[in-house]
Design a protein around this motif. Structure first.
Motif, PDB file in Angstrom:
ATOM      1  N   ARG A 136      16.026  76.600  50.295  1.00 38.14           N
ATOM      2  CA  ARG A 136      14.681  76.665  50.207  1.00 38.14           C
ATOM      3  C   ARG A 136      13.656  75.490  50.614  1.00 38.14           C
ATOM      4  O   ARG A 136      12.485  75.417  50.884  1.00 38.14           O
ATOM      5  CB  ARG A 136      13.910  77.729  49.231  1.00 38.14           C
ATOM      6  N   TYR A 137      14.267  74.321  49.975  1.00 38.61           N
ATOM      7  CA  TYR A 137      13.272  73.304  50.040  1.00 38.61           C
ATOM      8  C   TYR A 137      13.152  72.710  51.632  1.00 38.61           C
ATOM      9  O   TYR A 137      12.469  72.024  51.952  1.00 38.61           O
ATOM     10  CB  TYR A 137      14.181  71.930  49.425  1.00 38.61           C
ATOM     11  N   LEU A 138      14.045  73.430  52.456  1.00 42.60           N
ATOM     12  CA  LEU A 138      13.746  72.976  53.819  1.00 42.60           C
ATOM     13  C   LEU A 138      12.681  73.603  54.483  1.00 42.60           C
ATOM     14  O   LEU A 138      12.117  73.334  55.357  1.00 42.60           O
ATOM     15  CB  LEU A 138      15.064  73.367  54.382  1.00 42.60           C
ATOM     16  N   ASN A 139      12.312  74.969  53.849  1.00 40.81           N
ATOM     17  CA  ASN A 139      11.022  75.707  54.539  1.00 40.81           C
ATOM     18  C   ASN A 139       9.880  75.052  54.559  1.00 40.81           C
ATOM     19  O   ASN A 139       9.327  75.052  55.850  1.00 40.81           O
ATOM     20  CB  ASN A 139      11.087  76.845  53.661  1.00 40.81           C
ATOM     21  N   PRO A 140       9.350  74.261  53.639  1.00 40.23           N
ATOM     22  CA  PRO A 140       8.021  73.636  54.022  1.00 40.23           C
ATOM     23  C   PRO A 140       8.374  72.284  55.053  1.00 40.23           C
ATOM     24  O   PRO A 140       7.239  72.275  55.842  1.00 40.23           O
ATOM     25  CB  PRO A 140       7.884  72.572  52.839  1.00 40.23           C
ATOM     26  N   VAL A 141       9.498  71.829  55.224  1.00 38.74           N
ATOM     27  CA  VAL A 141       9.697  70.902  56.384  1.00 38.74           C
ATOM     28  C   VAL A 141       9.676  71.664  57.835  1.00 38.74           C
ATOM     29  O   VAL A 141       9.053  71.257  58.848  1.00 38.74           O
ATOM     30  CB  VAL A 141      10.995  70.210  56.023  1.00 38.74           C
ATOM     31  N   ILE A 142      10.360  72.711  57.722  1.00 39.85           N
ATOM     32  CA  ILE A 142      10.267  73.795  58.838  1.00 39.85           C
ATOM     33  C   ILE A 142       8.841  74.102  59.402  1.00 39.85           C
ATOM     34  O   ILE A 142       8.388  73.909  60.501  1.00 39.85           O
ATOM     35  CB  ILE A 142      11.265  74.807  58.700  1.00 39.85           C
ATOM     36  N   ALA A 143       8.198  74.564  58.407  1.00 39.51           N
ATOM     37  CA  ALA A 143       6.783  75.018  58.696  1.00 39.51           C
ATOM     38  C   ALA A 143       5.958  73.841  59.146  1.00 39.51           C
ATOM     39  O   ALA A 143       5.180  74.222  59.806  1.00 39.51           O
ATOM     40  CB  ALA A 143       6.374  75.775  57.296  1.00 39.51           C
ATOM     41  N   ALA A 144       6.209  72.715  58.514  1.00 38.21           N
ATOM     42  CA  ALA A 144       5.281  71.828  58.857  1.00 38.21           C
ATOM     43  C   ALA A 144       5.638  71.296  60.306  1.00 38.21           C
ATOM     44  O   ALA A 144       4.715  70.701  61.010  1.00 38.21           O
ATOM     45  CB  ALA A 144       5.385  70.390  57.740  1.00 38.21           C
ATOM     46  N   THR A 145       6.784  71.267  60.699  1.00 38.87           N
ATOM     47  CA  THR A 145       7.370  70.739  62.180  1.00 38.87           C
ATOM     48  C   THR A 145       6.667  71.805  63.044  1.00 38.87           C
ATOM     49  O   THR A 145       6.204  71.328  64.036  1.00 38.87           O
ATOM     50  CB  THR A 145       8.857  70.895  62.263  1.00 38.87           C
ATOM     51  N   SER A 192       5.706  64.755  57.949  1.00 37.34           N
ATOM     52  CA  SER A 192       6.444  64.702  56.745  1.00 37.34           C
ATOM     53  C   SER A 192       5.330  64.903  55.539  1.00 37.34           C
ATOM     54  O   SER A 192       5.481  65.459  54.534  1.00 37.34           O
ATOM     55  CB  SER A 192       7.080  63.588  56.660  1.00 37.34           C
ATOM     56  N   GLY A 193       3.987  64.394  55.840  1.00 41.52           N
ATOM     57  CA  GLY A 193       2.982  64.462  55.035  1.00 41.52           C
ATOM     58  C   GLY A 193       2.707  65.844  54.658  1.00 41.52           C
ATOM     59  O   GLY A 193       2.379  66.250  53.535  1.00 41.52           O
ATOM     60  N   LYS A 194       2.549  66.547  56.000  1.00 42.25           N
ATOM     61  CA  LYS A 194       2.291  68.067  55.754  1.00 42.25           C
ATOM     62  C   LYS A 194       3.320  68.858  54.909  1.00 42.25           C
ATOM     63  O   LYS A 194       3.254  69.554  54.048  1.00 42.25           O
ATOM     64  CB  LYS A 194       2.186  68.733  56.965  1.00 42.25           C
ATOM     65  N   ALA A 195       4.628  68.268  55.206  1.00 37.94           N
ATOM     66  CA  ALA A 195       5.836  68.973  54.396  1.00 37.94           C
ATOM     67  C   ALA A 195       5.642  68.917  52.931  1.00 37.94           C
ATOM     68  O   ALA A 195       5.937  69.783  51.944  1.00 37.94           O
ATOM     69  CB  ALA A 195       7.123  68.396  54.900  1.00 37.94           C
ATOM     70  N   THR A 196       5.056  67.665  52.471  1.00 44.33           N
ATOM     71  CA  THR A 196       4.999  67.324  50.921  1.00 44.33           C
ATOM     72  C   THR A 196       3.862  68.179  50.480  1.00 44.33           C
ATOM     73  O   THR A 196       3.931  68.524  49.324  1.00 44.33           O
ATOM     74  CB  THR A 196       4.597  65.711  50.778  1.00 44.33           C
ATOM     75  N   SER A 202       6.457  67.319  43.300  1.00 48.03           N
ATOM     76  CA  SER A 202       5.530  66.383  43.705  1.00 48.03           C
ATOM     77  C   SER A 202       6.257  65.291  44.157  1.00 48.03           C
ATOM     78  O   SER A 202       7.284  64.689  43.714  1.00 48.03           O
ATOM     79  CB  SER A 202       4.786  66.148  42.495  1.00 48.03           C
ATOM     80  N   CYS A 203       5.959  65.033  45.627  1.00 49.82           N
ATOM     81  CA  CYS A 203       6.797  63.899  46.208  1.00 49.82           C
ATOM     82  C   CYS A 203       5.727  63.004  47.092  1.00 49.82           C
ATOM     83  O   CYS A 203       4.639  63.582  47.588  1.00 49.82           O
ATOM     84  CB  CYS A 203       7.593  64.548  47.703  1.00 49.82           C
ATOM     85  N   ASP A 204       5.950  61.824  47.405  1.00 45.63           N
ATOM     86  CA  ASP A 204       5.269  60.889  48.280  1.00 45.63           C
ATOM     87  C   ASP A 204       6.328  60.446  49.424  1.00 45.63           C
ATOM     88  O   ASP A 204       7.340  60.194  48.994  1.00 45.63           O
ATOM     89  CB  ASP A 204       4.958  59.440  47.280  1.00 45.63           C
ATOM     90  N   ILE A 205       5.834  59.997  50.303  1.00 45.36           N
ATOM     91  CA  ILE A 205       6.506  59.607  51.363  1.00 45.36           C
ATOM     92  C   ILE A 205       6.241  57.988  51.763  1.00 45.36           C
ATOM     93  O   ILE A 205       5.068  57.583  51.440  1.00 45.36           O
ATOM     94  CB  ILE A 205       6.271  60.305  52.692  1.00 45.36           C
TER      95      ILE A 205
END
Lengths: 151, 141
Positions: free
Chosen positions: A4-13, A96-100, A109-112
């Motif tokens: 499910r960590y992948l979902n925010p990355v997919i949504a941001a893309t 990636s910013g949007k994915a965080t 909580s993540c930084d890029i």
């Protein structure tokens, strides 16, 4: 590692392609691996630190990178030069910013880090990752992969 | 650069300024990507970059005045993004001169500007429009 960590990355893309390029990327297959080997020539690597340590890698074919930058600039792009890689690098940075932001909603909580660009054929991106989740998207500009590797 | 109507935020002054910014960045990128050697087009690069930089300030000031007028809740963050962008342009000018007008540096910076501006207008600034529209809807209720 949780899929499910992948979902925010997919949504941001999805969201960034729609707002910036008026294109809806169609999600294709998701695969899990331990190595990131790609024959796509333009790779944008975004390092991640914090609750998730790893990286997000965007792999675009040469044709797709050129087509995206042509669509943004309205100018003809003939080769993968610094202008094209930098424009694509910033695109990866924005996604990636949007994915965080999405990961923060999962209490992560993540930084890029700033984008790193790797170009060429048959690229092996070593990441010391335990697991790599890769999703392929189809667009009118071509196909691209987004890989999320977590150490 | 390609302007799309979807980039409009619904405030005429801001939309017109965004179009003008797209034109000015487009001119700068055209100069950067023209076939001439950097040394030969140095003056034109400086001129189009200054032209862009001046307008960025005019536009950011107008947009921030609008945000203040409507008590835009995200004003501080948005202001910070504007300040950072202005200092990135100033920083680039210095670095570009110090590098002896390095072509790679120039290409890299202009590619970044292209994507940055589209995202800022298409995503970040949309929130101002959405906020102002939500106030207007409240008023008509």
């Amino acid at each position: 590692m949780d899929v499910r960590y992948l979902n925010p990355v997919i949504a941001a893309t999805d969201s960034v392609f729609q707002t910036m390029l008026a294109v809806k990327p169609e999600k294709q297959n998701v695969s899990v691996g331990t190595e990131l080997v790609t024959n796509k020539e333009v790779n944008v690597i975004i390092g991640m630190i914090g609750d998730i340590k790893g990286s997000i890698v965007f792999s675009f074919s040469r044709e797709m990178a050129l087509a995206v930058v042509e669509a943004m600039s309205g100018m003809e792009m003939q080769k993968i030069d610094k202008f094209v890689t930098s424009a694509m690098g910033e695109l990866g940075n924005i996604i990636s910013g949007k994915a965080t932001t999405g990961l923060a909603e999962l209490d992560l909580s993540c930084d890029i880090a700033p984008p790193q660009i790797v170009t060429g054929k048959e690229i092996n991106i070593s990441s010391e990752a335990e697991k790599i989740l890769m999703v392929t998207f189809k667009t009118k500009f071509g196909d691209f992969d987004v890989s999320f590797s977590i150490k | 650069m390609i302007w799309r109507d979807e980039y409009k935020i619904g405030v005429d002054l801001v939309d017109e300024q965004h179009k003008e910014l797209f034109n000015r960045l487009g001119d700068f990128i055209q100069t950067v990507r023209s076939a001439e050697k950097v040394a030969a087009k140095k003056a034109e690069i400086d001129r189009t970059l200054a032209f862009l930089g001046d307008y960025v300030v005019t536009h950011f000031n107008a947009e921030e005045a609008l945000q203040k007028k409507y008590n835009y809740p995200d004003f501080e963050n948005h202001h910070e993004v504007h300040e950072q962008f202005k200092s990135e342009i100033a920083e680039f000018k210095k670095e570009f001169e110090a590098s002896g007008y390095d072509e790679d540096l120039l290409m890299e910076f202009s590619g970044y500007l292209l994507t940055w501006l589209i995202n800022h207008v298409a995503a970040t600034d949309q929130k101002i429009g959405d906020y102002i529209n939500s106030l207007n809807e409240e008023d008509t209720k």
